[in-house]
Design a protein around this motif. Structure first.
Motif, short mmCIF file in Angstrom:
data_model
loop_
_atom_site.label_atom_id
_atom_site.label_comp_id
_atom_site.label_asym_id
_atom_site.label_seq_id
_atom_site.Cartn_x
_atom_site.Cartn_y
_atom_site.Cartn_z
N ALA A 174 45.42 23.66 40.14
CA ALA A 174 45.22 23.23 38.76
C ALA A 174 44.24 24.12 38.02
CB ALA A 174 44.74 21.78 38.73
N PHE A 175 43.39 24.81 38.79
CA PHE A 175 42.41 25.69 38.16
C PHE A 175 42.95 27.10 37.95
CE2 PHE A 175 40.06 22.25 39.97
CZ PHE A 175 39.09 21.99 39.03
N GLY A 176 44.24 27.31 38.25
CA GLY A 176 44.82 28.65 38.18
C GLY A 176 44.67 29.29 36.82
N ALA A 177 45.12 28.58 35.78
CA ALA A 177 45.09 29.16 34.44
C ALA A 177 43.66 29.46 34.03
CB ALA A 177 45.72 28.19 33.45
N LEU A 178 42.76 28.54 34.37
CA LEU A 178 41.35 28.70 34.04
C LEU A 178 40.78 29.93 34.76
CD1 LEU A 178 39.14 27.18 32.48
CD2 LEU A 178 38.54 26.07 34.63
N ALA A 179 41.16 30.06 36.03
CA ALA A 179 40.65 31.17 36.82
C ALA A 179 41.12 32.50 36.23
CB ALA A 179 41.11 31.04 38.27
N VAL A 180 42.37 32.53 35.74
CA VAL A 180 42.87 33.77 35.13
C VAL A 180 42.09 34.08 33.86
CG1 VAL A 180 44.86 34.78 33.94
CG2 VAL A 180 45.16 33.64 36.15
N ALA A 181 41.83 33.04 33.07
CA ALA A 181 41.09 33.25 31.81
C ALA A 181 39.70 33.79 32.09
CB ALA A 181 41.00 31.93 31.05
N GLY A 184 40.39 37.25 35.08
CA GLY A 184 41.40 38.27 34.94
C GLY A 184 42.63 37.97 35.75
N ILE A 185 43.52 38.97 35.88
CA ILE A 185 44.81 38.68 36.51
C ILE A 185 44.92 39.24 37.92
CG2 ILE A 185 46.12 38.44 34.36
CD1 ILE A 185 47.02 41.38 34.84
N TYR A 186 43.91 39.97 38.38
CA TYR A 186 44.08 40.61 39.70
C TYR A 186 43.56 39.71 40.82
CZ TYR A 186 45.50 44.38 36.72
OH TYR A 186 46.16 45.09 35.78
N ASP A 187 42.66 40.24 41.66
CA ASP A 187 42.29 39.48 42.86
C ASP A 187 41.31 38.34 42.58
OD1 ASP A 187 43.96 41.06 44.24
OD2 ASP A 187 42.42 42.31 45.16
N GLY A 188 40.54 38.46 41.52
CA GLY A 188 39.51 37.47 41.22
C GLY A 188 39.99 36.03 41.26
N PRO A 189 40.99 35.69 40.42
CA PRO A 189 41.42 34.28 40.39
C PRO A 189 42.01 33.82 41.72
CG PRO A 189 42.92 35.68 39.15
CD PRO A 189 41.73 36.51 39.46
N LYS A 190 42.61 34.73 42.46
CA LYS A 190 43.21 34.35 43.75
C LYS A 190 42.12 33.94 44.73
CE LYS A 190 46.96 37.59 42.92
NZ LYS A 190 46.55 37.93 41.54
N ILE A 191 41.07 34.76 44.77
CA ILE A 191 39.95 34.42 45.66
C ILE A 191 39.33 33.11 45.20
CG2 ILE A 191 37.64 35.18 46.38
CD1 ILE A 191 38.74 38.08 46.18
N ILE A 265 49.19 33.40 41.20
CA ILE A 265 48.42 33.33 39.97
C ILE A 265 48.13 34.74 39.46
CG2 ILE A 265 46.12 32.73 39.09
CD1 ILE A 265 46.41 30.25 41.01
N GLY A 266 48.26 34.92 38.14
CA GLY A 266 48.08 36.25 37.56
C GLY A 266 49.23 37.14 38.00
N THR A 267 48.94 38.37 38.40
CA THR A 267 50.01 39.21 38.93
C THR A 267 50.23 38.84 40.37
OG1 THR A 267 48.41 40.86 39.58
CG2 THR A 267 49.48 41.18 37.46
N SER A 268 51.50 38.63 40.71
CA SER A 268 51.81 38.25 42.08
C SER A 268 51.51 39.42 43.02
CB SER A 268 53.27 37.85 42.16
OG SER A 268 53.57 37.38 43.43
N THR A 269 50.83 39.12 44.13
CA THR A 269 50.46 40.20 45.06
C THR A 269 50.66 39.73 46.49
OG1 THR A 269 48.21 39.40 45.14
CG2 THR A 269 48.64 41.17 43.59
N GLY A 270 50.40 40.66 47.40
CA GLY A 270 50.32 40.34 48.81
C GLY A 270 51.64 39.88 49.40
N ILE A 271 51.54 39.08 50.44
CA ILE A 271 52.72 38.64 51.17
C ILE A 271 53.60 37.77 50.28
CG2 ILE A 271 51.68 36.55 52.19
CD1 ILE A 271 53.91 39.04 54.09
#
Lengths: 322, 308
Positions: A174-181, A184-191, A265-271
């Motif tokens: 639920a915090f995904g959109a907030l984390a992107v805002a 940013g869209i890279y690794d930050g919100p994922k972590i 979330i953001g740009t899809s990455t990794g596995i």
């Protein structure tokens, strides 16, 4: 004394080899079912793989058609006195056979990807592992000390645990959109998602583990002249260490379960990106391979950590029972 | 028995040797003095006196046992003396200084296994000296000495869970004594041991006590153990916990298990029984049981399938 312990060891070893046997069997059973469904033509196989188009104009070699459609075309052709099509029973494309997945798994590591815009499996996994590592590390750096202190000093626990109890019910994605805002869209919100998903459980679990430490042990330390901070560092922490380690293993498993959501979330990455791209090209063997790699890494690390735990805490008796 | 003594209960009779010994003990300095000590708990049902107006003192190298029925506050008393609990009235003085919190001048041996499971036997014993700020080498030297004394040198690198119950308690004693406490507080230390180990530990404890300058306050609920070990026995009664009697044990030293049937021993035991299980109360208990009725058993086996 030593004779008894030797006998005991023998008994334990026999017990553990039987346990290993059951462990292997628990993996072989589902594999066996998968093999049965994949390799026995009369079990399931709702499709037909066309090997000879016969007189049907829209059939192509290698095409998958429904069994019913194939049967009706067979009937049509025999009525029209046209050459009959031929085919073998097959499963849908989303259920590849075990050997195909094994092949894909090997290919994923041995060969570069066929499409230029798809990521390679090793690179994807490495990226995912880094996300997990940083997420779990940040969560632990905050959660472990806070949990231990909350469990040791009731006042600290009472001050933060009700809020944490509330917060842990908020789903991390639920915090995904907030984390992107914010990040940013890279690794930050994922972590961040992994941290949010792990941290709050971590504080509560570790505080609880700390509370379970035998009070007699703390009292004994006090009568031996231990005070304040040293009570924490010399008694509480070593006293709970094996249990803390077990908690961390379980929490690491939870961190992995948040991975896929986090990576979307953001740009899809990794596995996750690897899996979604392969699904888009209908390379379901690769999809299965990707999913399995997550399982293998997660389960493998846990096995390794369990082994390491036995080395690290020779006094811990609870692990004999597990 | 001389007729002159027949009016006095047997447990108060002391042979000249025993009397001389008690006179000598009383000459020694007081290590622990407890004056009007009280402990009041606030519970949901109101205030409860766990201990009220406790008075006694212990001289140097004396071995005093505390005995009493469950709920008499004997554990509370020893925990207050150890500094693990606060008292609400009166004072407890160790060498004339009021007790305030736990400290190395009082060693404690708990009933449960209080050893640090993550430390080897030797490191458990080294814990106290290290807390005192002694260096590793000195602490190790002290630990080795005390492990030798309790006969566990061979097990110094074992972990507590590898030891038997009796051995663990020996380590706990060594761990407390290494700090050279003024008094050793023992809270039913042998309560969880089997009878045989227990007897061994009792003689072992007396051996240690004989050879070391240490004063012991020992809690037990076992009358034989109390008489066998103690110079004096502090008998507590429950609700509220008060001193019933402070008995000077007339059994001469050195003690041996053979004395369990000596007249002094039996007289003392009879007195303790009288104090702890008064006849009136015993009758009342029996009556209560009568009222509640004996359990009514239904036969679950074949009528002909008899065991007797």
């Amino acid at each position: 004394m030593s004779a008894i312990s030797r006998q005991l060891n023998k008994l334990m070893n026999a017990d553990s080899s039987i346990r290993t046997l059951y462990g292997v069997a628990s993996f072989l059973l589902p594999l066996l079912i998968w093999c049965l469904v994949s390799y026995t033509p009369f079990i399931w196989h709702p499709k037909v793989l066309i090997t000879d188009v016969g007189g049907v104009d829209y059939f192509q070699v290698g095409m998958l058609v429904d069994k019913e459609m194939f049967a009706s075309e067979m009937a049509n052709m025999s009525v029209a006195l046209q050459p009959l099509p031929a085919g073998t029973p097959a499963n849908p494309i989303y259920l590849p056979a075990p050997h195909e997945v094994a092949q894909a798994l090997y290919n994923g590591f041995a060969n570069p990807p066929k499409q230029a815009d798809t990521p390679s499996m090793p690179a994807s996994i490495w990226h995912s592992i880094q996300i997990i590592f940083w997420g779990f590390l940040i969560s632990s750096v905050i959660g472990v000390p806070l949990g231990i202190i909350s469990g040791t000093y009731n006042r600290v626990g009472r001050l933060n645990e009700p809020f944490i109890e509330f917060f842990r019910y908020l789903p991390a994605p639920a915090f995904g959109a907030l984390a992107v805002a914010v990040l940013g869209i890279y690794d930050g919100p994922k972590i961040a998602i992994i941290v949010i998903g792990t941290l709050f459980q971590q504080v509560l679990i570790i505080a609880n583990t700390t509370r379970k430490l035998e009070t007699t042990i703390i009292e004994a330390a006090k009568t031996l002249g231990t005070r304040n901070f040293r009570l924490l560092t010399r008694v509480v922490v070593p006293g709970i260490l094996p249990d803390l380690y077990r908690d961390q293993r379980i929490l690491l498993g939870w961190a992995w379960t948040y991975l896929i959501v986090a990576e979307l979330i953001g740009t899809s990455t990794g596995i996750t990106w690897f899996i979604t791209q392969q699904a888009r090209y209908q390379h379901f063997d690769n999809v299965y391979a990707g999913i399995m790699v997550i399982g293998i890494i997660g389960f493998g690390t846990d096995l390794l950590l369990a082994k390491l735990g036995k080395r690290l805490f020779p006094w811990d008796r609870t692990q004999d029972k597990s | 028995m001389k007729p002159a003594h027949s009016t006095r209960p047997g447990y108060l009779e002391q042979s000249p040797a025993v009397k001389a010994r008690f006179d000598k003990i009383k000459q020694r300095e007081v290590i622990l003095e407890v004056r009007n000590l009280g402990k009041r708990f606030v519970t949901a049902q109101g205030e409860v006196d766990a201990l009220r107006d406790i008075n006694f003192s212990i001289h140097r190298r004396e071995l005093v046992c505390v005995i009493g029925p469950s709920g008499c506050g004997k554990s509370t008393l020893i925990r207050i003396l150890a500094g693990l609990e606060n008292h609400t009235s009166g004072v407890a003085l160790l060498d004339g200084k009021p007790i305030d919190g736990p400290g190395q001048d009082r060693g404690m041996v708990f009933q449960g296994y209080s050893l640090f499971p993550w430390l080897t036997v030797k490191k458990n014993v080294m814990f106290g000296p290290e807390m005192k700020g002694h260096g590793w080498e000195q602490a190790e030297r002290e630990a080795n000495l005390w492990l030798e004394l309790v006969g566990l040198s061979k097990f110094s690198d074992a972990y507590p869970h590898q030891l038997s119950g009796g051995m663990r308690q020996r380590v706990a004693i060594a761990r407390a004594l290494v700090n050279e406490p003024r008094i050793l507080l023992m809270d039913e230390p042998f309560g969880a041991l089997d009878a045989q180990t227990r007897a061994k530990m009792q003689s072992h404890l007396m051996e240690i006590w004989r050879n070391i300058d240490v004063t012991i306050l020992f809690i037990t609920h076992d009358l034989d153990e109390a008489i066998y070990l103690a110079d004096r026995i502090l008998v507590l009664k429950p609700n509220p916990g008060e001193v019933h009697e402070l008995i000077e044990v007339p059994v001469p030293r050195p003690r041996s298990p053979a004395q369990f049937s000596s007249p002094e021993f039996l007289a003392t035991k009879a007195r303790l029984e009288e104090l702890i299980h008064p006849a009136a109360k015993a009758e009342k208990n029996e009556a209560e049981e009568e009222q509640n009725g004996t359990p009514h058993l239904i036969r679950f086996t074949n009528v002909n399938d008899n065991v007797e």
